[in-house]
Design an enzyme around this catalytic site. Sequence first.
Site, PDB file in Angstrom:
ATOM      1  N   LYS B  91       6.835  -3.189   4.037  1.00 44.99           N
ATOM      2  CA  LYS B  91       7.153  -4.041   2.907  1.00 44.99           C
ATOM      3  C   LYS B  91       8.315  -4.937   3.329  1.00 44.99           C
ATOM      4  O   LYS B  91       9.247  -4.470   3.997  1.00 44.99           O
ATOM      5  CB  LYS B  91       7.541  -3.181   1.697  1.00 44.99           C
ATOM      6  CG  LYS B  91       7.786  -3.977   0.418  1.00 44.99           C
ATOM      7  CD  LYS B  91       8.048  -3.036  -0.766  1.00 44.99           C
ATOM      8  CE  LYS B  91       8.269  -3.814  -2.053  1.00 44.99           C
ATOM      9  NZ  LYS B  91       8.508  -2.928  -3.220  1.00 44.99           N
ATOM     10  N   SER B 166       5.839  -3.818  -7.500  1.00 41.97           N
ATOM     11  CA  SER B 166       6.185  -4.894  -6.612  1.00 41.97           C
ATOM     12  C   SER B 166       5.591  -4.765  -5.209  1.00 41.97           C
ATOM     13  O   SER B 166       5.537  -5.760  -4.481  1.00 41.97           O
ATOM     14  CB  SER B 166       7.707  -4.996  -6.495  1.00 41.97           C
ATOM     15  OG  SER B 166       8.237  -3.857  -5.831  1.00 41.97           O
ATOM     16  N   SER B 190       6.834   0.785  -8.497  1.00 39.39           N
ATOM     17  CA  SER B 190       6.371  -0.226  -7.539  1.00 39.39           C
ATOM     18  C   SER B 190       5.562   0.287  -6.359  1.00 39.39           C
ATOM     19  O   SER B 190       5.037  -0.516  -5.583  1.00 39.39           O
ATOM     20  CB  SER B 190       7.558  -1.019  -7.000  1.00 39.39           C
ATOM     21  OG  SER B 190       8.009  -1.937  -7.954  1.00 39.39           O
TER      22      SER B 190
END
Lengths: 95, 499
Positions: B91, B166, B190
């Site tokens: 990420k 997210s 997330s």
Amino acid sequence: MAVDNKTVIDMAHLARIAVSEDDIPKIASQMGKVLEIAEKMAAVDTDHLEPMAHPLDAAQPLRVDDVTEADLREAFQAVAPSVDKGLYLVPKVIE
Amino acid sequence: MGSRCGVDPTTIRQALMHQKTLTELAIGLEKGEFSSVELTQHYLDRATAHASLNSFITVTPDLAISQATAADARRASGDAGPLTGLPLAHKDLFCTEGVRTSCGSKMLDNFISPFDATVVSKLGEAGMVTVGKANMDEFAMGSSNENSFYGAVQNPWATDRVPGGSSGGSAAMVAARLVPAATATDTGGSIRQPASFCGVTGIKPTYGRVSRYGMVAYASSLDQGGVIAATAEDCAMVLGAMSGHDAKDSTSIDRPVEDYRKVLGADIAGLRVGIPKEYFGEGLSNAVGERVLAAAKELEALGAVLVDVSLPNTELAISSYYVVAPAEASSNLSRFDGVRYGHRCEDPKDLEDLYKRSRGEGLGKEVQRRIMVGAYVLSAGYYDAYYLKAQKLRRLIAQDFTQAFEQCDLIVGPVAPTTAFKIGELSDDPVAMYLADVYTLSTNLAGLPGISMPVGLADGLPVGAQLLGPHFSEARLLNVAHQFQQQTDWHQKIPAAFA
């Protein structure tokens, strides 16, 4: 809760964020809606509760005050917008 | 050779490598069926072929091939571990030395990290190969991945829908098999919510289990790193390697890491599985509710005992979270000031102008709004009524779980009230999107571990269920999810365009 334009201007200043004048009413309305959610908390009696800062209630660990990091100034300053002789440059702050 | 169309069977096998799980790929590498370079190149080619998903912010082919070459050499010298040579993406809020770490923000579009996050170093030492950086909501603020400076990510199951957020890039790329695993983070859901929207498995461990060093902070008392992969077994492999105490993160917990893979296969007969009534009430779509309850029944068939439990303060988690998280964000994100790194505005007339315009230009609307809400709830006269109150409610929410876990060993519930919504559907109404986080936020407030696993499809879209457990029950959660996946095949489903 209603948030007025002045509050948005004050918060934008506190947060050092330039917001365009046209956006202020929309931000005020959206901040108001978020704070409306927050206000539901007021109805709950929390007098007997200790605030919780760490999910495991862990204490902040301390370590010996020794130098453990290498000097990486050059590497760190390589990504800075403006540096000179190892110093970060900003507009003049003292006349 | 010898196959009907004259294609070498090895070529066919290699062309389908992405259909394997991380665990199966590890066996393939060990047996020498393919090299890490071949495997890595295959995934790099897929990332290019499916670039329109927008799941990557940066693809790192040169780095990946050099790491894969090193992994093959390590294997040749007999020094390979179970993860050596397996590709993954990080990420884009995990700092990666020499590679852009953007956090999905214009603010950090030009930020080449001078160091590695602990998670990146640990997985690097295990021999994993970094193929790129995953798209995400800016600074991890969002539940749809629409708040990215680099644009929305498409859900591989329906490209007009969001992948969740997210960690939307991480979940979408695993679902499309562009990587066998990706790191992710979970501040209010997330990891679990995008895993649910994309039909993959994602685990958010206990707060403090995975180091936050080099993981760009959003809300420090809630943020926790984890992993998204196809199966619980795959998650167990990666989580084991990324967990552990780190002196560089003062909130990291000094406690040995269990061998998560070793416990996979343990019998779950007699395990008490709690069903919180607050997670199945108004607001939950029937399609999701039915499939989550069917998953609970599946666990019952495996010998688990279903018990009704209550988490009475579930709704208040939204209020508490949307005070605590913005407050911490307003403090954490003050570091982005246009001085030491990141975006700087043109021709600042003075220092204040430099700060304000750099932040006004570099930060997106949702991030600005959260920072300003945070500044408000922390400001003089409001601190007690908002921030302190939210911290007290947080304890109330944690106590709900403590009481529930006296009656059960883990909790099962929906991850999100609906399946993936359409791109643009909620983007003008941030509060509506906040309310959809109702089932995930309280886990973070209490610092508990949670795993999201696919439990069905509704109108062709994945449905996920989450398992929540007491602090440090990652091994139990992974095993229960694994047992479920031994009986079901939802985790094996790949959207047709990516098979």
